[in-house]
Design a protein around this motif. Structure first.
Motif, PDB file in Angstrom:
ATOM      1  N   GLN A  33       0.868  -1.176   0.000  1.00  0.00           N
ATOM      2  CA  GLN A  33       0.000   0.000   0.000  1.00  0.00           C
ATOM      3  C   GLN A  33       0.909   1.231   0.000  1.00  0.00           C
ATOM      4  OE1 GLN A  33      -2.352  -0.599   3.639  1.00  0.00           O
ATOM      5  NE2 GLN A  33      -1.810  -2.753   3.391  1.00  0.00           N
ATOM      6  N   TYR A  34       0.447   2.320  -0.592  1.00  0.00           N
ATOM      7  CA  TYR A  34       1.276   3.512  -0.714  1.00  0.00           C
ATOM      8  C   TYR A  34       0.600   4.707  -0.059  1.00  0.00           C
ATOM      9  CZ  TYR A  34       3.991   0.785  -4.039  1.00  0.00           C
ATOM     10  OH  TYR A  34       4.756  -0.193  -4.622  1.00  0.00           O
ATOM     11  N   TYR A  35       1.409   5.477   0.657  1.00  0.00           N
ATOM     12  CA  TYR A  35       0.923   6.656   1.365  1.00  0.00           C
ATOM     13  C   TYR A  35       1.911   7.804   1.158  1.00  0.00           C
ATOM     14  CZ  TYR A  35      -1.734   3.005   3.776  1.00  0.00           C
ATOM     15  OH  TYR A  35      -2.545   1.932   4.063  1.00  0.00           O
ATOM     16  N   THR A  36       1.390   9.008   1.103  1.00  0.00           N
ATOM     17  CA  THR A  36       2.226  10.198   1.020  1.00  0.00           C
ATOM     18  C   THR A  36       2.197  10.912   2.369  1.00  0.00           C
ATOM     19  OG1 THR A  36       1.777  10.479  -1.331  1.00  0.00           O
ATOM     20  CG2 THR A  36       2.588  12.401  -0.141  1.00  0.00           C
ATOM     21  N   VAL A  37       3.373  11.281   2.887  1.00  0.00           N
ATOM     22  CA  VAL A  37       3.446  12.007   4.153  1.00  0.00           C
ATOM     23  C   VAL A  37       4.303  13.248   3.975  1.00  0.00           C
ATOM     24  CG1 VAL A  37       3.162   9.890   5.511  1.00  0.00           C
ATOM     25  CG2 VAL A  37       5.456  10.720   4.990  1.00  0.00           C
ATOM     26  N   ILE A  38       4.002  14.253   4.770  1.00  0.00           N
ATOM     27  CA  ILE A  38       4.788  15.489   4.817  1.00  0.00           C
ATOM     28  C   ILE A  38       5.600  15.460   6.108  1.00  0.00           C
ATOM     29  CG2 ILE A  38       4.760  17.996   4.736  1.00  0.00           C
ATOM     30  CD1 ILE A  38       3.649  16.659   2.231  1.00  0.00           C
ATOM     31  N   THR A  39       6.897  15.629   6.020  1.00  0.00           N
ATOM     32  CA  THR A  39       7.756  15.529   7.195  1.00  0.00           C
ATOM     33  C   THR A  39       7.726  16.819   8.011  1.00  0.00           C
ATOM     34  OG1 THR A  39       9.707  16.352   6.037  1.00  0.00           O
ATOM     35  CG2 THR A  39       9.284  13.996   5.920  1.00  0.00           C
ATOM     36  N   GLY A  40       8.194  16.662   9.258  1.00  0.00           N
ATOM     37  CA  GLY A  40       8.312  17.825  10.134  1.00  0.00           C
ATOM     38  C   GLY A  40       7.207  17.942  11.152  1.00  0.00           C
ATOM     39  N   THR A  41       6.108  17.216  10.978  1.00  0.00           N
ATOM     40  CA  THR A  41       5.015  17.181  11.953  1.00  0.00           C
ATOM     41  C   THR A  41       4.590  15.726  12.137  1.00  0.00           C
ATOM     42  OG1 THR A  41       3.354  17.483  10.215  1.00  0.00           O
ATOM     43  CG2 THR A  41       4.161  19.469  11.333  1.00  0.00           C
ATOM     44  N   PRO A  42       4.031  15.374  13.291  1.00  0.00           N
ATOM     45  CA  PRO A  42       3.586  13.992  13.502  1.00  0.00           C
ATOM     46  C   PRO A  42       2.531  13.576  12.482  1.00  0.00           C
ATOM     47  CG  PRO A  42       3.690  15.177  15.587  1.00  0.00           C
ATOM     48  CD  PRO A  42       3.860  16.205  14.498  1.00  0.00           C
ATOM     49  N   VAL A  43       2.671  12.361  11.957  1.00  0.00           N
ATOM     50  CA  VAL A  43       1.731  11.810  10.977  1.00  0.00           C
ATOM     51  C   VAL A  43       1.489  10.342  11.317  1.00  0.00           C
ATOM     52  CG1 VAL A  43       1.298  11.286   8.548  1.00  0.00           C
ATOM     53  CG2 VAL A  43       2.556  13.349   9.153  1.00  0.00           C
ATOM     54  N   ASN A  44       0.223   9.934  11.327  1.00  0.00           N
ATOM     55  CA  ASN A  44      -0.126   8.536  11.551  1.00  0.00           C
ATOM     56  C   ASN A  44      -0.658   7.909  10.271  1.00  0.00           C
ATOM     57  OD1 ASN A  44       0.557   8.888  14.207  1.00  0.00           O
ATOM     58  ND2 ASN A  44      -1.543   8.895  14.977  1.00  0.00           N
ATOM     59  N   ILE A  45      -0.276   6.650  10.038  1.00  0.00           N
ATOM     60  CA  ILE A  45      -0.793   5.861   8.921  1.00  0.00           C
ATOM     61  C   ILE A  45      -1.400   4.588   9.492  1.00  0.00           C
ATOM     62  CG2 ILE A  45      -0.112   4.407   6.961  1.00  0.00           C
ATOM     63  CD1 ILE A  45       2.000   6.464   6.277  1.00  0.00           C
ATOM     64  N   THR A  46      -2.574   4.210   9.012  1.00  0.00           N
ATOM     65  CA  THR A  46      -3.179   2.940   9.402  1.00  0.00           C
ATOM     66  C   THR A  46      -3.354   2.087   8.162  1.00  0.00           C
ATOM     67  OG1 THR A  46      -4.364   3.986  11.234  1.00  0.00           O
ATOM     68  CG2 THR A  46      -5.118   1.808  10.536  1.00  0.00           C
ATOM     69  N   GLY A  47      -2.706   0.923   8.144  1.00  0.00           N
ATOM     70  CA  GLY A  47      -2.790   0.025   7.006  1.00  0.00           C
ATOM     71  C   GLY A  47      -4.134  -0.661   6.904  1.00  0.00           C
ATOM     72  N   LYS A  49      -4.880  -3.693   7.070  1.00  0.00           N
ATOM     73  CA  LYS A  49      -5.066  -4.782   8.033  1.00  0.00           C
ATOM     74  C   LYS A  49      -4.892  -4.325   9.475  1.00  0.00           C
ATOM     75  CE  LYS A  49      -3.726  -8.308   4.686  1.00  0.00           C
ATOM     76  NZ  LYS A  49      -2.828  -9.450   4.374  1.00  0.00           N
ATOM     77  N   GLY A  50      -4.813  -3.022   9.676  1.00  0.00           N
ATOM     78  CA  GLY A  50      -4.823  -2.481  11.026  1.00  0.00           C
ATOM     79  C   GLY A  50      -3.490  -2.077  11.603  1.00  0.00           C
ATOM     80  N   THR A  51      -2.393  -2.288  10.874  1.00  0.00           N
ATOM     81  CA  THR A  51      -1.092  -1.834  11.360  1.00  0.00           C
ATOM     82  C   THR A  51      -1.086  -0.320  11.446  1.00  0.00           C
ATOM     83  OG1 THR A  51      -0.053  -3.683  10.206  1.00  0.00           O
ATOM     84  CG2 THR A  51       1.396  -1.929  10.991  1.00  0.00           C
ATOM     85  N   ARG A  52      -0.588   0.194  12.561  1.00  0.00           N
ATOM     86  CA  ARG A  52      -0.528   1.648  12.744  1.00  0.00           C
ATOM     87  C   ARG A  52       0.937   2.088  12.791  1.00  0.00           C
ATOM     88  NH1 ARG A  52      -3.521   4.099  17.921  1.00  0.00           N
ATOM     89  NH2 ARG A  52      -1.829   2.955  18.939  1.00  0.00           N
ATOM     90  N   ILE A  53       1.287   3.020  11.919  1.00  0.00           N
ATOM     91  CA  ILE A  53       2.628   3.609  11.924  1.00  0.00           C
ATOM     92  C   ILE A  53       2.495   5.034  12.424  1.00  0.00           C
ATOM     93  CG2 ILE A  53       4.704   4.083  10.603  1.00  0.00           C
ATOM     94  CD1 ILE A  53       3.728   2.153   8.483  1.00  0.00           C
ATOM     95  N   ARG A  54       3.302   5.387  13.423  1.00  0.00           N
ATOM     96  CA  ARG A  54       3.255   6.726  14.011  1.00  0.00           C
ATOM     97  C   ARG A  54       4.596   7.420  13.745  1.00  0.00           C
ATOM     98  NH1 ARG A  54       3.470   5.823  19.157  1.00  0.00           N
ATOM     99  NH2 ARG A  54       3.629   3.555  19.031  1.00  0.00           N
ATOM    100  N   PHE A  55       4.582   8.298  12.775  1.00  0.00           N
ATOM    101  CA  PHE A  55       5.781   9.060  12.457  1.00  0.00           C
ATOM    102  C   PHE A  55       5.821  10.320  13.324  1.00  0.00           C
ATOM    103  CE2 PHE A  55       5.155   6.980   8.186  1.00  0.00           C
ATOM    104  CZ  PHE A  55       6.235   6.105   8.315  1.00  0.00           C
ATOM    105  N   TYR A  56       6.973  10.576  13.915  1.00  0.00           N
ATOM    106  CA  TYR A  56       7.166  11.774  14.723  1.00  0.00           C
ATOM    107  C   TYR A  56       7.739  12.893  13.844  1.00  0.00           C
ATOM    108  CZ  TYR A  56       7.043   7.892  18.070  1.00  0.00           C
ATOM    109  OH  TYR A  56       6.694   6.762  18.758  1.00  0.00           O
ATOM    110  N   ASP A  57       7.903  14.072  14.417  1.00  0.00           N
ATOM    111  CA  ASP A  57       8.409  15.181  13.606  1.00  0.00           C
ATOM    112  C   ASP A  57       9.872  14.993  13.216  1.00  0.00           C
ATOM    113  OD1 ASP A  57       9.492  15.562  16.098  1.00  0.00           O
ATOM    114  OD2 ASP A  57       8.649  17.569  16.406  1.00  0.00           O
TER     115      ASP A  57
END
Length: 306
Positions: A33-47, A49-57
């Motif tokens: 699966q593909y997602y676009t994120v902008i860096t520098g602020t916290p961003v969460n992605i939920t796959g 099947k329920g996997t949660r990725i929590r990107f920090y700043d």
């Protein structure tokens, strides 16, 4: 009487090169699966099947170790939670020394910026579970760097890194039960695994293929242990008897476990499949499966139902 010369009998020559196995079974790979994120602020992605990725700043760095801020990145996520997913992607739940692991899910994460690889500083990674669990888990790194062309696992250094172990699942009112890891230090293959211990006696198994045309160059064999949430490859091969086994005693399995045997082959453009459920492991166990030609659709459906 003339001397009779015994005919020369050539030994059985079997291709044991496993380098192409992933390519042979690529049709069963899980699509990312593909997602676009902008860096520098916290961003969460939920796959899906329920996997949660929590990107920090400060989760992203380049190859020189510089933080990436105000950049647009592409995140590719592949989620594997079921045994059929693992088999279809040539992944097991064992260490690189064939020790059994219990798994709560496995993912592949790749991040790029304008086609160039991006690396992790720290990020959160949570594995969705179907129900609460009290068993511990720890982040494991996966690698394909082995002769068997399988992804195997190494536990992260839990002393050096904090936030990479979980004593039990955590309940979230929105996401349900999750194994939560707050400080993963890298991308690539990552899993929510833990070593299995058992007081049961251990045993080898032998699985005799129909003939030498089903050999390590085109055949995969797996044992799935549903109660333990573990999956092991049977990969030691004896050409003279076309028999597979677990090899060294370090990889032997405990007796009195529930198991499913899966055998998958690709020969001359044709897939072959065998499956045997409701096995109870026992000392000196042997199997003589009959592989039948099957379509990719049939096999995909069977793997999904494991």
């Amino acid at each position: 009487m003339p001397k009779v010369i015994d005919p020369i009998v050539d030994p059985v020559v079997v291709n044991t090169n496993k380098a192409n196995l992933r390519r042979l079974f690529a049709e069963f790979n899980t699509m990312p699966q593909y997602y676009t994120v902008i860096t520098g602020t916290p961003v969460n992605i939920t796959g899906e099947k329920g996997t949660r990725i929590r990107f920090y700043d400060s989760s992203f760095i380049d190859s020189a170790g510089n933080y990436l801020l105000n950049d647009t990145l592409l995140v590719a996520l592949t989620e594997l939670y079921l045994p059929g997913d693992m088999i279809g992607n040539s992944i097991v739940a064992t260490t690189n020394s064939d020790k059994l692991l219990s798994t709560g899910g496995q993912v592949y994460i790749k991040v790029t910026r304008k086609g160039k690889e991006v690396f992790a500083n720290r990020f959160g990674l949570d594995f969705k579970q179907s129900q609460p669990a009290t068993a511990p888990r720890a982040i494991h790194y996966g690698a394909w760097a082995n002769a068997d062309s399988l992804v195997t696992w190494t536990m992260i250094d839990t002393v050096r890194y904090n936030g990479v172990t979980a004593a039990h699942t955590t309940y979230d009112s929105t996401f349900g039960s999750l194994y939560v890891f707050d400080s993963c230090p890298r991308f690539n293959w990552l899993a929510c695994n833990y070593p299995i211990t058992s007081a049961n006696a251990v045993t080898n198994v032998s699985i005799t293929a129909p003939d030498t045309t089903f050999n390590p160059a085109n055949t995969r064999i797996f044992l799935y242990f549903p109660d333990m949430k573990s999956l092991q490859a049977v990969k030691n091969y004896e050409p003279a008897t076309h028999t597979y086994s677990l090899g060294a005693a370090a990889s032997w399995i405990p007796i009195n476990w529930n198991a499913t045997l899966v055998m998958l082959a690709s020969k001359n453009g044709q897939y072959y499949y065998y499956e045997q459920k409701k096995i109870v492991t026992a000392l000196g166990q042997s199997f003589t499966p009959t592989l039948l030609p099957q379509s990719a659709v049939f096999i995909a459906d069977r793997l999904k139902a494991l």
